[in-house]
Design a protein around this motif. Sequence first.
Motif, PDB file in Angstrom:
ATOM      1  N   LEU A  86       0.824  -1.211   0.000  1.00 52.46           N
ATOM      2  CA  LEU A  86       0.000   0.000   0.000  1.00 52.46           C
ATOM      3  C   LEU A  86       0.853   1.254   0.000  1.00 52.46           C
ATOM      4  O   LEU A  86       0.491   2.239  -0.632  1.00 52.46           O
ATOM      5  CB  LEU A  86      -0.958   0.001   1.188  1.00 52.46           C
ATOM      6  CG  LEU A  86      -2.184  -0.878   1.032  1.00 52.46           C
ATOM      7  CD1 LEU A  86      -3.023  -0.854   2.299  1.00 52.46           C
ATOM      8  CD2 LEU A  86      -3.014  -0.456  -0.160  1.00 52.46           C
ATOM      9  N   ASP A  87       1.971   1.212   0.696  1.00 49.12           N
ATOM     10  CA  ASP A  87       2.842   2.392   0.705  1.00 49.12           C
ATOM     11  C   ASP A  87       3.379   2.677  -0.696  1.00 49.12           C
ATOM     12  O   ASP A  87       3.615   3.821  -1.055  1.00 49.12           O
ATOM     13  CB  ASP A  87       3.998   2.198   1.690  1.00 49.12           C
ATOM     14  CG  ASP A  87       3.520   2.228   3.132  1.00 49.12           C
ATOM     15  OD1 ASP A  87       2.556   2.965   3.423  1.00 49.12           O
ATOM     16  OD2 ASP A  87       4.105   1.520   3.954  1.00 49.12           O
ATOM     17  N   VAL A  88       3.551   1.634  -1.487  1.00 49.51           N
ATOM     18  CA  VAL A  88       4.026   1.786  -2.861  1.00 49.51           C
ATOM     19  C   VAL A  88       2.871   2.160  -3.788  1.00 49.51           C
ATOM     20  O   VAL A  88       3.005   3.017  -4.654  1.00 49.51           O
ATOM     21  CB  VAL A  88       4.708   0.485  -3.347  1.00 49.51           C
ATOM     22  CG1 VAL A  88       5.053   0.547  -4.817  1.00 49.51           C
ATOM     23  CG2 VAL A  88       5.948   0.195  -2.520  1.00 49.51           C
ATOM     24  N   ALA A 117      -0.720   9.148  -1.921  1.00 47.10           N
ATOM     25  CA  ALA A 117      -0.988  10.155  -0.894  1.00 47.10           C
ATOM     26  C   ALA A 117      -2.147   9.702  -0.014  1.00 47.10           C
ATOM     27  O   ALA A 117      -3.114   9.111  -0.487  1.00 47.10           O
ATOM     28  CB  ALA A 117      -1.324  11.496  -1.540  1.00 47.10           C
ATOM     29  N   TRP A 118      -2.023  10.006   1.266  1.00 55.17           N
ATOM     30  CA  TRP A 118      -2.999   9.584   2.272  1.00 55.17           C
ATOM     31  C   TRP A 118      -3.529  10.790   3.030  1.00 55.17           C
ATOM     32  O   TRP A 118      -2.856  11.816   3.131  1.00 55.17           O
ATOM     33  CB  TRP A 118      -2.327   8.648   3.278  1.00 55.17           C
ATOM     34  CG  TRP A 118      -1.869   7.352   2.699  1.00 55.17           C
ATOM     35  CD1 TRP A 118      -0.652   7.097   2.107  1.00 55.17           C
ATOM     36  CD2 TRP A 118      -2.592   6.130   2.654  1.00 55.17           C
ATOM     37  NE1 TRP A 118      -0.600   5.794   1.707  1.00 55.17           N
ATOM     38  CE2 TRP A 118      -1.765   5.169   2.035  1.00 55.17           C
ATOM     39  CE3 TRP A 118      -3.866   5.749   3.090  1.00 55.17           C
ATOM     40  CZ2 TRP A 118      -2.172   3.863   1.832  1.00 55.17           C
ATOM     41  CZ3 TRP A 118      -4.260   4.435   2.888  1.00 55.17           C
ATOM     42  CH2 TRP A 118      -3.429   3.507   2.270  1.00 55.17           C
ATOM     43  N   LEU A 119      -4.727  10.639   3.602  1.00 56.75           N
ATOM     44  CA  LEU A 119      -5.325  11.669   4.448  1.00 56.75           C
ATOM     45  C   LEU A 119      -5.758  11.048   5.765  1.00 56.75           C
ATOM     46  O   LEU A 119      -6.378   9.982   5.781  1.00 56.75           O
ATOM     47  CB  LEU A 119      -6.571  12.262   3.773  1.00 56.75           C
ATOM     48  CG  LEU A 119      -6.376  12.979   2.442  1.00 56.75           C
ATOM     49  CD1 LEU A 119      -7.730  13.267   1.801  1.00 56.75           C
ATOM     50  CD2 LEU A 119      -5.588  14.258   2.630  1.00 56.75           C
ATOM     51  N   GLY A 131       1.392   4.535   9.154  1.00 59.61           N
ATOM     52  CA  GLY A 131       2.258   5.633   9.535  1.00 59.61           C
ATOM     53  C   GLY A 131       2.921   5.412  10.877  1.00 59.61           C
ATOM     54  O   GLY A 131       2.695   4.416  11.559  1.00 59.61           O
ATOM     55  N   GLU A 132       3.746   6.361  11.220  1.00 55.81           N
ATOM     56  CA  GLU A 132       4.544   6.288  12.436  1.00 55.81           C
ATOM     57  C   GLU A 132       3.675   6.144  13.681  1.00 55.81           C
ATOM     58  O   GLU A 132       4.000   5.408  14.595  1.00 55.81           O
ATOM     59  CB  GLU A 132       5.405   7.553  12.529  1.00 55.81           C
ATOM     60  CG  GLU A 132       6.511   7.469  13.527  1.00 55.81           C
ATOM     61  CD  GLU A 132       7.400   8.699  13.432  1.00 55.81           C
ATOM     62  OE1 GLU A 132       7.424   9.479  14.409  1.00 55.81           O
ATOM     63  OE2 GLU A 132       8.052   8.877  12.389  1.00 55.81           O
ATOM     64  N   ARG A 133       2.546   6.836  13.708  1.00 59.48           N
ATOM     65  CA  ARG A 133       1.672   6.794  14.884  1.00 59.48           C
ATOM     66  C   ARG A 133       0.467   5.886  14.661  1.00 59.48           C
ATOM     67  O   ARG A 133      -0.491   5.936  15.413  1.00 59.48           O
ATOM     68  CB  ARG A 133       1.245   8.210  15.247  1.00 59.48           C
ATOM     69  CG  ARG A 133       2.444   9.062  15.676  1.00 59.48           C
ATOM     70  CD  ARG A 133       2.142  10.526  15.895  1.00 59.48           C
ATOM     71  NE  ARG A 133       0.950  10.763  16.686  1.00 59.48           N
ATOM     72  CZ  ARG A 133       0.132  11.779  16.478  1.00 59.48           C
ATOM     73  NH1 ARG A 133       0.369  12.636  15.524  1.00 59.48           N
ATOM     74  NH2 ARG A 133      -0.924  11.952  17.253  1.00 59.48           N
ATOM     75  N   LEU A 135      -7.938  -1.891  -5.449  1.00 59.17           N
ATOM     76  CA  LEU A 135      -8.305  -0.630  -6.088  1.00 59.17           C
ATOM     77  C   LEU A 135      -7.108   0.104  -6.696  1.00 59.17           C
ATOM     78  O   LEU A 135      -7.252   0.805  -7.700  1.00 59.17           O
ATOM     79  CB  LEU A 135      -9.003   0.297  -5.085  1.00 59.17           C
ATOM     80  CG  LEU A 135     -10.444  -0.040  -4.747  1.00 59.17           C
ATOM     81  CD1 LEU A 135     -10.926   0.800  -3.571  1.00 59.17           C
ATOM     82  CD2 LEU A 135     -11.347   0.166  -5.956  1.00 59.17           C
ATOM     83  N   PHE A 136      -5.936  -0.061  -6.096  1.00 58.32           N
ATOM     84  CA  PHE A 136      -4.770   0.707  -6.543  1.00 58.32           C
ATOM     85  C   PHE A 136      -3.768  -0.098  -7.367  1.00 58.32           C
ATOM     86  O   PHE A 136      -2.756   0.443  -7.803  1.00 58.32           O
ATOM     87  CB  PHE A 136      -4.088   1.361  -5.337  1.00 58.32           C
ATOM     88  CG  PHE A 136      -4.835   2.566  -4.841  1.00 58.32           C
ATOM     89  CD1 PHE A 136      -4.562   3.827  -5.323  1.00 58.32           C
ATOM     90  CD2 PHE A 136      -5.863   2.420  -3.921  1.00 58.32           C
ATOM     91  CE1 PHE A 136      -5.276   4.929  -4.897  1.00 58.32           C
ATOM     92  CE2 PHE A 136      -6.588   3.517  -3.480  1.00 58.32           C
ATOM     93  CZ  PHE A 136      -6.296   4.775  -3.968  1.00 58.32           C
TER      94      PHE A 136
END
Length: 123
Positions: free
Chosen positions: A5-7, A11-13, A44-46, A91-92
């Motif tokens: 998914l990171d690849v 962009a994420w929200l 993400g980190e958190r 989807l991606f």
Amino acid sequence: MSTDLDVLVPAWLTLPDLAERLDADISRVRGLVRDRVVVGVKRGERTTFQVPEAFLVPDEDGGEQVLPTLRGTVVVLGDQGLTDEEILVWLFTPEDALGVAPVEALRAGRRAEVRRIAQALPY
């Protein structure tokens, strides 16, 4: 979460970011997640819950809205047994039958094609 998914998703929200972009309050945005209008994952980190930015499209008033055909497609994919992460990966990921990733085809108005392929998934 899968590094795929990171690849795949550029962009994420976060939910507060999504609320700001939609000019909505956070409870409405949480309702969009609950009602499967959008899907996301903790990342993400958190490890905050995030949704792909590509789920937003321009609306008639010059603002933004959630891609109108997304919810129905998410429901079809969920009915096929996919988890939210698997839905996002599907989807991606470019789909040969579409020539593009399904989310791009949805953004281009190709809902019927995308859902036909989603309904035939071997899950």
